[in-house]
Motif scaffolding. Structure first.
Motif: not given
Length: 115
Positions: A52-60
């Motif tokens: 259920s953990l969300e992996v965050k993407e980094v905003n380029l």
């Protein structure tokens, strides 16, 4: 220093534990079966939480903004509040921004790779 555990490695380890306890449970016909069942259920709950953990993407744009800001300081020696910096202050600011950017990118890259 923070250390990250790859989500995939953690999931694989727990899945191996479930498989092991399932095999062990099937081989035993005693009270140990209850312990194996309990361990399997606990591991399944842990997997449910992990999945259920969300992996965050980094905003380029966020990252490229740092580099644009570094270039802007090198070009015009102005702060974000339009104050003129001395050459020494501008170099210190560029050094700080570059170091923070490098640390952030390295930390994020390692987290994405699961290191």
């Amino acid at each position: 220093m923070e250390q990250y555990i790859p989500k995939s490695a953690l999931v694989a380890k727990i899945e191996r534990r479930i498989e092991h306890n399932t095999e062990w449970k099937d081989a035993c016909k005693t009270l140990a079966v209850l312990a194996a069942n309990q361990a399997i259920e606990e591991d399944k709950k842990i997997l449910s939480i992990i999945n259920s953990l969300e992996v965050k993407e980094v905003n380029l744009e966020f990252i490229t903004g740092w580099f644009d800001h570094i270039a802007q300081i090198a070009d015009d020696r102005m702060t974000l509040t339009n104050q003129r910096m001395t050459d020494a202050h501008a170099l210190d600011e560029i050094k700080c921004l570059a170091k923070n950017s490098s640390e952030f990118i390295t930390k994020h890259y390692k987290a994405q790779k699961g290191e």
